[in-house]
Scaffold this motif. Structure first.
Motif, short mmCIF file in Angstrom:
data_model
loop_
_atom_site.label_atom_id
_atom_site.label_comp_id
_atom_site.label_asym_id
_atom_site.label_seq_id
_atom_site.Cartn_x
_atom_site.Cartn_y
_atom_site.Cartn_z
N ARG A 417 21.30 -38.39 -15.45
CA ARG A 417 21.19 -39.17 -16.85
C ARG A 417 22.55 -39.71 -17.08
NH1 ARG A 417 19.90 -35.97 -22.66
NH2 ARG A 417 21.47 -34.91 -21.75
N PRO A 418 22.77 -41.02 -17.57
CA PRO A 418 23.88 -41.51 -17.91
C PRO A 418 24.59 -40.90 -18.98
CG PRO A 418 22.11 -43.29 -17.79
CD PRO A 418 21.73 -41.89 -17.56
N LEU A 419 25.81 -40.92 -19.06
CA LEU A 419 26.78 -40.10 -19.78
C LEU A 419 27.47 -41.27 -20.50
CD1 LEU A 419 28.12 -37.00 -17.55
CD2 LEU A 419 26.16 -37.06 -19.39
N TRP A 420 27.81 -40.74 -21.87
CA TRP A 420 28.76 -41.50 -22.76
C TRP A 420 30.22 -41.09 -22.66
CZ3 TRP A 420 27.11 -45.81 -25.10
CH2 TRP A 420 25.63 -45.81 -25.40
N SER A 421 31.32 -42.11 -22.82
CA SER A 421 32.68 -41.59 -23.11
C SER A 421 32.80 -40.99 -24.45
CB SER A 421 33.31 -43.04 -22.85
OG SER A 421 33.12 -43.74 -24.06
N TYR A 426 31.97 -46.44 -23.28
CA TYR A 426 31.75 -46.56 -21.89
C TYR A 426 30.31 -45.81 -21.42
CZ TYR A 426 36.45 -48.37 -21.29
OH TYR A 426 37.66 -49.11 -21.62
N ILE A 427 29.68 -46.30 -20.63
CA ILE A 427 28.68 -45.30 -20.01
C ILE A 427 29.12 -45.05 -18.44
CG2 ILE A 427 25.98 -45.35 -19.52
CD1 ILE A 427 25.70 -47.01 -21.67
N TYR A 428 28.84 -43.85 -18.17
CA TYR A 428 28.99 -43.26 -16.61
C TYR A 428 27.70 -43.14 -16.13
CZ TYR A 428 33.66 -42.70 -18.22
OH TYR A 428 35.22 -43.00 -18.72
N TYR A 429 27.11 -43.75 -14.90
CA TYR A 429 26.21 -43.69 -14.31
C TYR A 429 26.14 -43.97 -12.79
CZ TYR A 429 25.86 -48.72 -14.02
OH TYR A 429 25.86 -50.12 -13.49
N LEU A 436 29.45 -45.02 -11.43
CA LEU A 436 29.91 -46.45 -11.89
C LEU A 436 30.26 -46.11 -13.46
CD1 LEU A 436 27.11 -48.59 -10.84
CD2 LEU A 436 29.45 -48.13 -9.65
N GLU A 437 31.22 -47.12 -13.90
CA GLU A 437 31.47 -46.90 -15.48
C GLU A 437 31.31 -48.57 -16.12
OE1 GLU A 437 35.60 -45.45 -17.33
OE2 GLU A 437 35.84 -47.63 -16.91
N TYR A 438 30.26 -48.36 -17.13
CA TYR A 438 30.05 -49.70 -17.55
C TYR A 438 30.60 -49.83 -18.93
CZ TYR A 438 27.10 -53.26 -19.63
OH TYR A 438 26.40 -54.28 -20.24
N TYR A 470 28.24 -36.49 -23.14
CA TYR A 470 29.33 -37.23 -22.97
C TYR A 470 30.40 -36.61 -22.37
CZ TYR A 470 31.29 -34.92 -27.25
OH TYR A 470 31.47 -34.11 -28.07
N ILE A 471 31.49 -37.38 -21.95
CA ILE A 471 32.79 -36.94 -21.23
C ILE A 471 33.95 -36.93 -22.42
CG2 ILE A 471 34.15 -37.82 -19.67
CD1 ILE A 471 31.62 -37.00 -18.43
N ASN A 472 34.77 -36.11 -21.91
CA ASN A 472 35.93 -35.88 -22.83
C ASN A 472 36.93 -36.49 -22.31
OD1 ASN A 472 38.13 -35.14 -24.22
ND2 ASN A 472 37.38 -33.04 -24.61
#
Length: 840
Positions: A417-421, A426-429, A436-438, A470-472
């Motif tokens: 599942r994609p993660l948020w910043s 940003y979205i990490y997938y 990748l970072e979107y 999400y990512i810290n």
């Protein structure tokens, strides 16, 4: 009877049982086998709690706290429910007693038998109710440990998820109190007139809701110390099962049931299954998990939904239908509306659901959002609640609620599942090859890794709630990579820098332990590493370097004889397959050895497992036990081809055995055994009916009649088995009606008359995954043709075995069977009696 005679008979009876067990239990497992479990790292990364586990004798298990700095360890066996403080204390329970252990001085203090306790990391506080019914806050500072607050007459408390707020009532009172755990200010909120039943917390934990006994809802603002009482719409019938959740702006989503008091007389003796019935999941057991809010009709009622607008102090009643359901995604003024059974056709394990956007203020649907299965597993709301990301067809899609716009992300990898910043920018997938970072603002994608081939990524230190991960960005992103050919690695990403913590390796890196072994700042990591001839070693990454924290403590003479051979070969379709051969203990190349083949889909990953001999197996198989008993063990890949799973397994295993016996002449080709469980049991039974390679076979809990299985009702999943035959592992693709020949050609039971190999069948009588009657049917078929067969039906076990008595019995019968047919040890009375059709 004379009491002395009775006592003597009892002694003799139990002595006989013990003697019988001693005679039967002929396998000697060395008591020194053990492995390390990483349980928890301190948030500062200075300490780690580990277990030294003995799988054959749990009474020998030990627990240690290990210093990451100097590798010294302290035994703490018996302590559980533990937490580390930043000042190097361990707080935990030994039996019922809570203890406080100074890890530097090893001094231990008892805090008594506590009714409740919680560790509050951010404030370095231990919150508990002591034996005097006092609520105590105990502060752990560098210079001292002291109790900074005591409140008398507390029976129980409720703590907020982020552990910033505390709610409680005092003995003999119905007043609800609030304690701010940062300011330590106590406030009286209101008199509930009843006992406090618990709270639902808002996103920022500044507002709570609680449901009263009369089903009214009290909404309490903790900062303003004010409250509102929400009365649900009047109903003619009884209201029950009131459930609440918040939107990010503190509006309240409310589901409740209106129970039906009218009893249908026919329900006392009859259950009707209609041809158009889409509720088969609830036919056999009444309400399942979550059913009270999704299918209340089975509970004798209906579910209704309302939304309370906090600022306007207004209750919005949502349109009702017995098929319509609402999903709160936390975004203010928006819900998702759907019909759970609209697309249910039982051709899939998880039915697809069509989700539509619903705007609360205007009371209207805004069109479809997506149609997908397992939506809740992939939906991820941004931390600022402006966006959600979800699967849509073959892509990920972001919905922007502020602009009411859709943003497509052109890759979907369903294993992640994609993660948020944390700033929602940003979205990490992953795309199946790289992480990748979107960037939502620029619409540009940046590749964080530069890998080749099929790779899967798992971020191990994501934070947040179930629907908002999400990512810290303050700390490194720690992630695990699964590479082609069963290779793995660890990486971190921080401030645009990629760090390779553990390079690509065939060693098994434990993601399970890594999740528990990441310090808060992401600078210290603990995990275990192993290989087939390297026991679990505890590794640490600190100050940019990897070192060994704990060496394995298994004597080398127990495993230094281990040898494996990995082969790669192709089937007739050119599909690449892997097989792993494990050599017997004390191997002598001038001798011949029997070989047992174990099958269950892809087996290549097991080449890196350090397996400990253990007679307590959930399905009677332990390769190291067989190796120590003088067997080769072969584990080849299998898969389901277009021909069907049975024919494909026959091809894969035959090619694998041809390849491995050509490479290893010490394998006795006249003494080959085959074994599998569940899908592997199905494969085993099919191969034995279509091959003369094997001298003995064991099939556990397998599917034997695919036609019968196809039309079976699955009591575990609560749906028909259609999808399991058409997709899942068997992958028949077609319905039975569209291709009956394929089903017949891949059903083991249709080849029972061809068996040349003696077979031991086994199953648990409580198996609702693959019904035990499948095994009974296969037994009946083999018996009809007078084939050498014995079937074991364990009354109290399910699909795989959990009870030690049954595990032990199955393991020994498996060994007896192979020893009888592959080693010529024919002194097994239970086998002799069971296979001779001339004697009974």
């Amino acid at each position: 009877m004379d009491i002395r005679k009775w006592y003597l008979l009892v002694i003799m009876f139990y002595s006989t049982i013990t003697l019988a067990n001693v005679e039967r239990d002929s396998i000697s497992i060395d008591p020194r086998w053990n492995y390390w479990n990483v349980e928890k790292i301190s948030n500062n990364g200075n300490w780690v709690f580990v277990y030294k586990s003995y799988p054959n004798d749990y009474s020998k298990n030990k627990a240690f706290v290990v210093s990451v700095n100097d590798k010294k360890r302290m035994e703490v066996t018996g302590i559980d429910y533990y937490s580390f403080t930043a000042t190097d204390f361990l707080i935990g329970k030994r039996r019922m007693e809570t203890i406080e252990l100074d890890l530097k001085t090893q001094k231990e203090i008892s805090l008594g038998i506590l009714q409740q306790q919680d560790w509050i990391e951010t404030n370095q506080l231990l919150c508990f109710i002591n034996e005097k019914n006092q609520l105590v806050l105990r502060k752990y500072e560098k210079k001292e440990v002291k109790d900074i607050l005591k409140i008398d007459r507390i029976a129980t408390y409720t703590m907020s998820p982020m552990k910033n707020e505390l709610l409680y009532q005092k003995e003999g009172e119905n007043i609800l109190y609030h304690l701010d755990l940062k300011s330590l200010k106590e406030n009286s909120l209101l008199d509930l007139k009843e006992s406090f039943s618990g709270a639902t917390w808002s996103f920022n934990e500044d507002v709570i809701s609680t449901v009263l006994q009369n089903k009214n809802i009290v909404l309490i603002d903790l900062k303003k110390r004010s409250y509102k009482t929400i009365e649900l719409p009047k109903e003619e019938e009884f209201i029950d099962n009131v459930w609440t959740s918040f939107f990010s702006n503190n509006d309240l989503f409310i589901n409740y049931q209106v129970l039906n008091s009218i009893k249908v007389p026919v329900n006392d003796y009859l259950e009707i299954w209609n041809g158009n019935d889409r509720e088969l999941k609830y036919k056999t057991s009444g309400a399942g998990w979550g059913e009270s809010s999704i299918y209340p009709a089975r509970m004798g009622g209906i579910t209704k939904t309302v939304v309370y607008k906090s600022l306007k102090e207004h209750l919005v009643v949502l349109p009702y239908s017995d098929k319509l359901k609402y999903l709160n995604i936390g975004v203010p003024d928006y819900l998702l509306v759907y019909e759970p059974l609209e697309l249910q056709d039982y051709s899939e394990n998880f039915e697809k659901v069509r989700y539509r956007l619903f705007q609360i203020d205007i009371g209207k649907e805004m069109g479809d959002l997506t149609t997908t299965s397992l939506f809740g597993s992939y939906l991820n709301r941004s931390p600022n609640s402006r966006y959600i990301v979800y699967p849509r067809g073959d892509i990920w899609e972001v919905y922007d609620f502020e602009l009411q716009d859709r943003i497509p992300i052109p890759q979907k990898e369903m294993y992640y599942r994609p993660l948020w910043s944390d700033d929602s920018k940003y979205i990490y997938y992953q795309d199946g090859e790289n992480l990748l970072e979107y960037n939502l603002q620029t619409g540009k994608t940046k590749r964080l890794t530069n890998l080749k081939g099929e790779n899967r990524f798992s971020v191990e230190n994501a934070i947040g709630s179930i629907d908002c991960k999400y990512i810290n960005s303050t700390y490194p992103i720690i992630f695990f990579v699964s590479h082609p050919n069963n290779k793995t690695s660890y990486y971190s990403w921080y401030k645009s820098k990629l760090t390779n913590i553990v390079d690509v390796t065939l060693n098994r890196l434990s993601t399970f332990y890594l999740k528990r072994g990441i310090a808060n700042n992401g600078q210290t990591l603990i995990w275990t590493e192993e290989n087939f001839n390297q026991p679990h070693t505890v590794k640490v990454f600190r100050k940019g370097k990897v070192s060994t924290l704990l060496e394995a403590e298994v004597p080398k003479e127990l495993y230094n004889w281990r040898k494996q051979k990995v082969i790669h070969y192709k089937d007739k379709y050119g599909v690449n397959l892997t097989g792993v051969l494990w050599y017997p203990k004390d191997f002598n190349s001038s001798k011949k050895y029997p070989m047992v083949t174990w099958i269950y889909e892809n087996q290549g990953a097991i080449r890196s497992y350090f397996e400990i001999p253990n007679v307590y197996s959930e399905y009677g198989f332990n390769r190291t036990v067989l190796n120590e008993q003088g067997y080769f063990v072969f584990q080849p890949d299998t898969y389901a081809s277009e021909e069907g799973a049975g024919l494909s397994a026959l091809e894969c295993v035959t090619k694998g055995i041809e390849s491995i016996t050509a490479l290893e002449p010490a394998i006795d080709k006249t003494k080959l055994g085959l074994m599998g469980h569940s899908f592997g049991g199905y494969e085993t039974s099919f191969i034995l009916g279509n091959s003369k390679l094997f001298a003995a076979g064991i099939s556990g809990a397998g599917m034997h009649d695919l036609v019968n299985y196809y039309y079976e009702y699955n009591y575990m999943l609560k749906i028909p088995n259609y999808f399991r035959a058409e997709e899942a592992q068997i992958k028949m693709k077609d319905t039975y009606g569209a291709n009956p020949t394929k089903y017949h050609n891949n059903s083991p039971i249709h080849f029972a008359q061809n068996y040349k190999t003696p077979v031991l069948l086994w199953t648990g009588m409580k198996d609702d995954n693959v019904h035990w009657e499948q095994t009974r049917h296969m037994y009946n078929a083999l018996k009809r043709y007078r084939k050498p067969v014995i079937a074991l039906f364990y009354e109290k076990e399910g699909h795989s075995f959990n009870k030690k008595k049954e595990q032990l019995d199955l393991t020994y019968r498996v060994l007896d069977w192979f020893n009888y047919y592959l080693k010529g040890e024919t002194n097994k009375e239970w086998i002799d009696k069971g296979i001779d059709y001339e004697n009974y």
